[in-house]
Design a protein around this motif. Structure first.
Motif, PDB file in Angstrom:
ATOM      1  N   VAL A  27     -16.490   8.459 -50.007  1.00 29.69           N
ATOM      2  CA  VAL A  27     -15.181   8.777 -51.036  1.00 29.69           C
ATOM      3  C   VAL A  27     -14.339   9.924 -50.540  1.00 29.69           C
ATOM      4  O   VAL A  27     -14.554  10.934 -50.249  1.00 29.69           O
ATOM      5  CB  VAL A  27     -15.721   9.324 -52.496  1.00 29.69           C
ATOM      6  N   ILE A  28     -13.230   9.499 -50.031  1.00 33.28           N
ATOM      7  CA  ILE A  28     -12.053  10.063 -49.274  1.00 33.28           C
ATOM      8  C   ILE A  28     -11.013  10.369 -50.256  1.00 33.28           C
ATOM      9  O   ILE A  28     -10.755   9.474 -51.215  1.00 33.28           O
ATOM     10  CB  ILE A  28     -11.547   9.247 -48.047  1.00 33.28           C
ATOM     11  N   ASP A  29     -10.516  11.755 -50.104  1.00 32.20           N
ATOM     12  CA  ASP A  29      -9.209  12.303 -50.795  1.00 32.20           C
ATOM     13  C   ASP A  29      -8.164  11.286 -50.268  1.00 32.20           C
ATOM     14  O   ASP A  29      -7.912  11.474 -49.053  1.00 32.20           O
ATOM     15  CB  ASP A  29      -9.137  13.712 -50.697  1.00 32.20           C
ATOM     16  N   GLU A  30      -7.312  10.736 -51.365  1.00 37.63           N
ATOM     17  CA  GLU A  30      -6.205  10.090 -50.708  1.00 37.63           C
ATOM     18  C   GLU A  30      -5.067  11.013 -50.374  1.00 37.63           C
ATOM     19  O   GLU A  30      -4.250  10.328 -49.436  1.00 37.63           O
ATOM     20  CB  GLU A  30      -5.717   9.317 -51.906  1.00 37.63           C
ATOM     21  N   PHE A  31      -4.975  12.269 -50.348  1.00 34.94           N
ATOM     22  CA  PHE A  31      -4.096  13.226 -50.102  1.00 34.94           C
ATOM     23  C   PHE A  31      -4.330  13.753 -48.591  1.00 34.94           C
ATOM     24  O   PHE A  31      -3.367  13.802 -47.966  1.00 34.94           O
ATOM     25  CB  PHE A  31      -3.554  14.257 -51.170  1.00 34.94           C
ATOM     26  N   THR A  32      -5.385  14.294 -48.405  1.00 33.23           N
ATOM     27  CA  THR A  32      -5.763  15.172 -47.421  1.00 33.23           C
ATOM     28  C   THR A  32      -6.655  14.094 -46.335  1.00 33.23           C
ATOM     29  O   THR A  32      -6.704  14.552 -45.243  1.00 33.23           O
ATOM     30  CB  THR A  32      -6.793  16.185 -47.733  1.00 33.23           C
ATOM     31  N   GLY A  33      -7.425  13.068 -46.970  1.00 33.50           N
ATOM     32  CA  GLY A  33      -7.996  12.235 -46.062  1.00 33.50           C
ATOM     33  C   GLY A  33      -9.429  12.807 -45.648  1.00 33.50           C
ATOM     34  O   GLY A  33     -10.212  12.131 -44.687  1.00 33.50           O
ATOM     35  N   GLU A  34      -9.929  14.053 -46.366  1.00 33.76           N
ATOM     36  CA  GLU A  34     -11.069  14.449 -46.068  1.00 33.76           C
ATOM     37  C   GLU A  34     -12.336  13.827 -47.069  1.00 33.76           C
ATOM     38  O   GLU A  34     -11.919  13.079 -48.076  1.00 33.76           O
ATOM     39  CB  GLU A  34     -11.085  15.883 -46.099  1.00 33.76           C
TER      40      GLU A  34
END
Length: 78
Positions: A27-34
């Motif tokens: 599950v990846i953060d859409e803003f940071t990509g982490e």
């Protein structure tokens, strides 16, 4: 290979994407990509001891009610 070993009458299996065959999904953060966390896509265990068995080094996906290699089709008690 797993499905073909269990059901040898199947000639081929087609999936819509290779991601469907993976057991886990990031599950990846859409803003940071982490990667925020890893989600387990496997079905829940019938008695809820999957984490305990994996901690002990056992594979809960290979256990079942049937005893293999005993020369008969005996059912293993719970």
């Amino acid at each position: 290979m797993y499905i073909n070993a269990r059901l040898p009458e199947l000639a081929s299996i087609t999936v819509s994407s290779l991601e469907d065959l993976e057991d886990f999904q990031n599950v990846i953060d859409e803003f940071t990509g982490e990667v925020l966390y890893v989600e387990d896509k496997r079905s829940p265990d019938f008695n809820g001891d999957r984490e305990t068995m994996e901690y002990q080094g056992l594979d809960p996906d290979v256990r079942g009610p049937f005893v293999f290699g005993s020369g008969g089709s005996m059912i293993r008690p719970a």
